[in-house]
Write an enzyme that holds these catalytic residues in place. Structure first.
Site, PDB file in Angstrom:
ATOM      1  N   SER A 134       2.112 -10.410   6.736  1.00  0.00           N
ATOM      2  CA  SER A 134       2.669  -9.152   6.255  1.00  0.00           C
ATOM      3  C   SER A 134       3.394  -8.482   7.410  1.00  0.00           C
ATOM      4  O   SER A 134       2.981  -8.613   8.571  1.00  0.00           O
ATOM      5  CB  SER A 134       1.556  -8.232   5.744  1.00  0.00           C
ATOM      6  OG  SER A 134       2.021  -6.904   5.567  1.00  0.00           O
ATOM      7  N   TYR A 148      -6.400  -3.993   8.486  1.00  0.00           N
ATOM      8  CA  TYR A 148      -5.500  -4.898   7.782  1.00  0.00           C
ATOM      9  C   TYR A 148      -4.344  -5.326   8.682  1.00  0.00           C
ATOM     10  O   TYR A 148      -4.040  -6.521   8.802  1.00  0.00           O
ATOM     11  CB  TYR A 148      -4.968  -4.218   6.518  1.00  0.00           C
ATOM     12  CG  TYR A 148      -3.914  -5.007   5.785  1.00  0.00           C
ATOM     13  CD1 TYR A 148      -4.278  -6.062   4.944  1.00  0.00           C
ATOM     14  CD2 TYR A 148      -2.558  -4.715   5.915  1.00  0.00           C
ATOM     15  CE1 TYR A 148      -3.316  -6.798   4.259  1.00  0.00           C
ATOM     16  CE2 TYR A 148      -1.592  -5.440   5.239  1.00  0.00           C
ATOM     17  CZ  TYR A 148      -1.976  -6.482   4.413  1.00  0.00           C
ATOM     18  OH  TYR A 148      -1.022  -7.210   3.744  1.00  0.00           O
TER      19      TYR A 148
END
Length: 240
Positions: A134, A148
């Site tokens: 990501s 994250y």
């Protein structure tokens, strides 16, 4: 690598990006193992694909369950399971259990599946691992979910450190906000002034996965998929 006839595992394949990748690999001729903790979504993905897919329910935090999943000895592994960036609270307000779960799913699980895949892939003459990162893992600025973004940053770096791995190629697709059904709904719910560029098409992600599986010259590489930009294969840089 010729995808036809190969066994491919796609984790996190019940919905969204994972489902699209599973469908694309099956369309290219792979026998796909759809892996997810979501029983209804995973079964639906396998149903949509047809006879060339089967669903295995698995919690990627459970080492025994992951070991059973990997026993099918895939030649293709797509580490897509992850997420949690939208869950609140985040580190440091989140409990240790909460932020540890994010690290387990987004980083430890793909490390474990890759490690378990290596012997079978090498015995079969080679294999391909594609990690799904990501853009949250890039850069040096703040992020709403530190656990994250840190896990995704580590996954990207893990990929590049494995460039010289014997017999198995490991690469990483790094998308920005993707046009999944949920992504489209969330963007449309924003005021027009806050929506920003168009989302990354799902096809751009699946194209990247297929490219990394098929092109045997690519290993330890990162494909960046930014919104409103062409896919960018980042230059390989030597490590000190």
């Amino acid at each position: 690598m010729d995808i036809t006839g190969k066994v491919a595992i796609v984790t996190g394949a019940a919905v969204g990006i994972g489902r699209a990748i599973a469908q694309r690999l099956a369309a290219a001729g792979a026998s796909v193992v759809v892996a997810d903790i979501d029983a209804s979504g995973g079964a639906r993905t396998a149903e949509l694909i047809g006879p060339s897919a089967r669903f295995v329910q698995v919690d990627m935090r459970d080492d025994d369950a992951v070991g059973e999943l990997m026993a099918c000895q895939p030649q293709i592994l797509v580490n897509n399971a992850g997420g949690g960036a939208v869950l609140r609270p985040c580190f440091p307000e989140a409990s240790v259990e909460r932020w540890t779960d994010s690290l387990l799913v987004n980083l430890r699980a793909p490390m474990l599946t890759t490690q378990l895949a290596l012997p079978g892939m090498r015995a079969a003459g080679g294999g391909a691992v594609v990690n799904v990162g990501s853009t949250a893992g890039l850069g040096f600025g703040p992020h709403v979910s530190p656990e994250y973004s840190a896990a995704k940053a580590a996954l990207i770096r893990l990929t590049t450190t494995l460039a010289s791995l014997e017999g198995v190629r490991v690469n990483c697709v790094v998308p920005d906000w993707v046009a999944t059904e949920r992504g489209v709904r969330e963007r449309e719910a924003l005021p027009a002034s806050e929506r920003g560029p168009a989302l990354v098409p799902l096809e751009a992600v699946t194209d990247g996965v297929i490219r990394f599986v098929e092109d045997q010259t690519l290993t330890g590489r990162v494909l960046l998929l930014n919104r409103a930009a062409d896919p960018e294969l980042l230059a390989a840089t030597p490590s000190d």
